[in-house]
Each structure stands twice: as structure tokens, then as C-alpha cells.
Design an enzyme around this catalytic site. Sequence first.
Site, PDB file in Angstrom:
ATOM      1  N   ARG A 110       0.827  -1.206   0.000  1.00 61.71           N
ATOM      2  CA  ARG A 110       0.000   0.000   0.000  1.00 61.71           C
ATOM      3  C   ARG A 110       0.864   1.259   0.000  1.00 61.71           C
ATOM      4  NH1 ARG A 110      -4.873   2.073  -1.413  1.00 61.71           N
ATOM      5  NH2 ARG A 110      -6.162   2.790   0.318  1.00 61.71           N
ATOM      6  N   THR A 408      -9.592  -0.158  -9.937  1.00 65.89           N
ATOM      7  CA  THR A 408      -8.430  -0.972  -9.614  1.00 65.89           C
ATOM      8  C   THR A 408      -8.412  -2.142 -10.606  1.00 65.89           C
ATOM      9  OG1 THR A 408      -8.682  -0.283  -7.349  1.00 65.89           O
ATOM     10  CG2 THR A 408      -7.582  -2.361  -7.659  1.00 65.89           C
ATOM     11  N   GLU A 428      -5.878   3.897  -7.591  1.00 65.27           N
ATOM     12  CA  GLU A 428      -7.090   4.423  -6.956  1.00 65.27           C
ATOM     13  C   GLU A 428      -8.197   4.573  -7.983  1.00 65.27           C
ATOM     14  OE1 GLU A 428      -9.878   6.068  -4.179  1.00 65.27           O
ATOM     15  OE2 GLU A 428      -8.611   4.370  -4.481  1.00 65.27           O
ATOM     16  N   GLU A 447      -4.152   7.682  -4.039  1.00 63.90           N
ATOM     17  CA  GLU A 447      -4.554   6.777  -2.964  1.00 63.90           C
ATOM     18  C   GLU A 447      -4.808   7.471  -1.624  1.00 63.90           C
ATOM     19  OE1 GLU A 447      -5.458   3.844  -3.322  1.00 63.90           O
ATOM     20  OE2 GLU A 447      -4.575   3.202  -5.204  1.00 63.90           O
ATOM     21  N   ASP A 450      -8.162   7.938   0.042  1.00 64.72           N
ATOM     22  CA  ASP A 450      -8.839   6.864   0.783  1.00 64.72           C
ATOM     23  C   ASP A 450      -8.867   7.144   2.283  1.00 64.72           C
ATOM     24  OD1 ASP A 450      -9.420   5.461  -1.472  1.00 64.72           O
ATOM     25  OD2 ASP A 450      -7.987   3.850  -1.146  1.00 64.72           O
ATOM     26  N   SER A 475      -9.998  -1.505   0.705  1.00 63.08           N
ATOM     27  CA  SER A 475     -10.979  -2.607   0.676  1.00 63.08           C
ATOM     28  C   SER A 475     -10.490  -3.774  -0.171  1.00 63.08           C
ATOM     29  CB  SER A 475     -12.313  -2.105   0.121  1.00 63.08           C
ATOM     30  OG  SER A 475     -12.890  -1.153   0.973  1.00 63.08           O
TER      31      SER A 475
END
Length: 598
Positions: A110, A408, A428, A447, A450, A475
Site C-alpha cells: 500500500r 483498480t 485508486e 490513494e 482513501d 478494501s
Amino acid sequence: MARPGTRGLAVVAVSAAVLSTVAAGPPHPAGQPAKTPVAVGYGGAVASVDADATAAGIEVLRKGGNAVDAAVATAAALGVTEPYSAGIGGGGYFVYYDAKSRTVRTIDGRETAPLTAGSDLFQENGKPLAFADAVSSGLSVGTPGTPATWSTALDKWGTRPLASVLRPAERIARDGFTVDSTFRSQTSDNETRFRYFPDTARLFLPGGQLPVVGSTFKNPELARTYQELGRKGVDAVYKGDLGRDIVSTINKPPVDPGSGWNARPGKLSAQDLAAYRAKPQSPTETGYRGLKVYSIAPSSSGGTTVGEALNILENTDLSRASDVRYLHRFIEASRIAFADRGRWVGDPSFENVPTKDLLSQRYADSRACLIKDESVLTSPLAPGDPRHPAACGTGGKAAPTTYEGENTTHLTTADKWGNVVSYTLTIEQTGGSGITVPGRGFLLNNELTDFSFAPADPAVHDPNLPGPGKRPRSSISPTIVLDRHDRPVVALGSPGGATIITTVLQTLTGFVDRGLPLVDAIAAPRASQRNAAQTELEPALYDSPLRARLEAIGHSFKLNPEIGAATGVQRLPDGRWLAAAEKVRRGGGSAMVVHPAP
């Protein structure tokens, strides 16, 4: 085929309204490889949304590479052909099954916030920024994690060097791929903001126009970037010239001054890149119908939320349930799991995430008693406390589900040795930040949007506020399912923002409980409830008689034209692999095997 976990019960056919699917993908332009949604055979398998990317993975398998090598090759190719969904400017989560040790391992790749970021990252004058203002800006860009994920996976479990597995993608970028209607429509949807950034417009609007379906799209800058990564390794990103270009672009977005767009600068530094690490970590594990379901642990909420929902459904016989009861229970389990996700899940390096408690059957049972067949829970539903389960207990204020971009991409691979990869990667939303690194051929992520921009309730702790070096909650839910002997049964995942969780959950229950072939479980019309007042339905469900029957119980629905775009692989009892992808969504997916067989 009888599957472990059905407990020997007869499978009830779901109504034609729920299962109506098409038999093949849509037509493809001349010159573009044909897409096939299902393939069966030996030697390994790859499934992705794109035929060129799937073929790249198969090429690596045919040359003796393993599932990890093929996954990185497929991902790199998706960075060429699906540049609005994935690429080296983004991040993702990698789940790997090792056939030799029969264990599942994962990598959290991430993106991270700058080390200077505070909880007010997306606030100006004490108020949250408008979402659109935050997206197309340097503020939204997190430290990319995809290159580090590739390097970490190959170093730990691969058999080929990075340069080798990048070659198919480099070739596609240099020689070009055939533009399809999905690529053109995604470009069109982003045309206005792409024109804010001259480098983005020059690359993705050739000659100032939308790319034409059937034309060849080339990206020689990305081909050279892949060559550089192959020669220098990912230090080119985290310690080298490529990284310096990324930092410069984020901190001074190259915006067209005539556009009038305020592309707010970011605060990413060379120190942020040098400090970045893709994190090997233990997976989540959930027992379901005698199977072992593994996924990614926080910072993603995918594994905990899918796992909690499965635990809630464990004591309901979904194989014998009517269509209405099946969908009702699925929707309510999703609602409850999302209520808990919003309260408890964030980056575990910053937050005390009760992962083990969220995945306990005791806690799931304490929440499952909220579900009644004759009525519907009211959203937003308050969370429970997994540390101190109380029967039918809720407490505190519900946290809203933050928006996550839907485009995604997911890929699934397997090899002749029995290794499996389920990998979801992203920049994203479609087109990410809209900012292309000049001369490098790829878009940067958005990103960091988020994160929660501000607490929903100042009196209640929000685990998803920004922080220095923090990973925003995701998620993403790449999943691998093993039997009781720790052998692979199925692996799958999907794009779709927060709908990823419900897509994976519905596909799993369709396959395990309802007895659907994997390709049909992927194709089945979807519902998505994320602790909201209304449940989203795809058209085949929204327009079906089931909708009125569910509304009679108390459900409320709104239409969503398309939810997710899953892929998966399944190990058949005779040793063959079955690869499966979408029949229609996102233009249909592409499933291939090394040696096709009946």
C-alpha cells in the site's frame, strides 16, 4: 463437481433472474487478442481483465517461470494496457500460496502518506477539501508501493529477475496494443482533467483527440522506464533518478496554466521514497464450510471484513436458502461487517486494530443475531465491540464508508508446481491523480484520498485519518481458499473500491454455497451493501422480480450499472487448472492456461 464445504447438501439452483449471463465476451477489434472468460488445462493459468496482460503471464510460465514471476509480468503489462487502473505509480496487495510448504503469505504494498503529513492533510482553513479538488493534485499522491511489491515478491518467492519478467510489458509498451471501447470510454471520462496536465494530455490524447477504437496505442516512454527498472532495479524509484522525477512532479504538478486548475502541491520527499518498504505479513484466516479462507490483513480491511461476513453467514445454510433469503442474509452480513470495519480498521502501525477479535466466530455470532428474516437493519448501523462481544450489541456512532475509486485491477495466477497468486493493484480511481510523470509514461496514484478527510464525529476516534507515513485503509481483498489438507481450492479477487469486499463475498458464497461454476459465480449479477441506507444492485437484479420481494421485507435499492471485475483460478480434482474472468464487465476478461485441455 462436489466441492469441500457444501456439507454434502444438494445445491439449489438460483433463479434465472439471478443467473442470466451471456456465453461469451463482447466482440473485439481487429488485431486485438480474443478474450475468453474461461480456460482449462495444465501447466499453469492466468486470469486478468486484459488479453495482452494475461498472455504476458502465460509467456513467462511457458518459459519456466512460476506463479509469482507470472503475476509480476501480468501486472507490468496491465500497467501498459490498463494504465488508468494500475502501474508503477500505485500500490496493491499480494497474496501467495506456496505449494511446497502449503502456506499462504502476503505483502502489503500500500502507498504511504508523506512523513510530514498530519491528520489535517486534506483540510484548508479548518474545513475538508472538496473531493474533486483533492484528487487531481499532488496532495492525493502517496509513496508508490508497486515497484517494491514486485521486487519483494520476486526476491522471496520468484525464480526470474525483474528485468526478465518486465520484457513482455516493455514490448507491449514499445510496439503498442489495440485500443478497445473500454480504454476509449475511460479516457473520455477523464478527458477534462487529463487536459489540465500537458504531459497526460500528450500521452493519452494523441494529437489532442480521444484514442480511436481499433487503433494502436504506444507508450515508448513507459517502455524506457521498464528498461531502466530492469537494469537498475527498483532503487531507481526509491533512491534514483526516477524517484527524483516522481518527487518533483508531486511537489510541483506540471499543470497547464491556461486550464485554471488549482493542482495543489504535495509534500512527498526523497526521504519518503527511501523509507518506503513493502511489508511481508501474515494473512487473515477464516474457517468457512470446512475450508480455510486466507486474505490480506490490515492496512486493508478486505480480509477482516470478508472474513467477518463469512463467519456471520456460517450458521445459515445458504445452499438450501431461497434466492430471497440468500440475498437478504448476504446483504445484512455485509452491512454488519462494514459497520465494524468503519470503526476498527486502519493502519496497524498506527492503530490498535483488533484483527483476531474481528475474525472470531464468537464475535460473529454476537452480531449475527441482529439479522431477522422478516425485517431489515437500519443503516448506518452502529459498530459492535469485538474485544467484548455482547449478544446483538451495538454501541457508538456509525462511521461512514469512505469513497474508494472503483477501477483498480485484479489478476490471478497458478503454475505447474501448484503455487498460486491473487494480486490486486491500483492507482485508486480511474486515471489516478491524472498527473503523468513527465517523460516516464505512467500516472501517479490518488490513494491518499482513501483517508478520512475529517472525523465523522469529533468525539469518536477515526482509525483512518491521515498521519506521517501512514497507509490509508483499503478494501482490496485478494483471497486464496484451501481445503482441510491445505491444498488450493480457488483463488480470486476484484477491483471496485469498497465494492471489492461484497464482490469477493458474493462470488465466494456463489461458488461454495450455491454450487455455481467459478465463471458463473463471477458473472452473476451483484448486490453491494456497505452500511448505507440503500443497497446497490446491478441491472439484472434491479430489474428482476427479486427486487420487489426484497423491498417487501424492507430493503431499499439503487441502481449501479457495474460492480467489480473479478478474476479467479480453481484447482480441479484431476490436477488441471481452471482460469476464469468476467464475461461482460469492463469489456470482458481474459483467462488462459499453458496447455489447454477439454
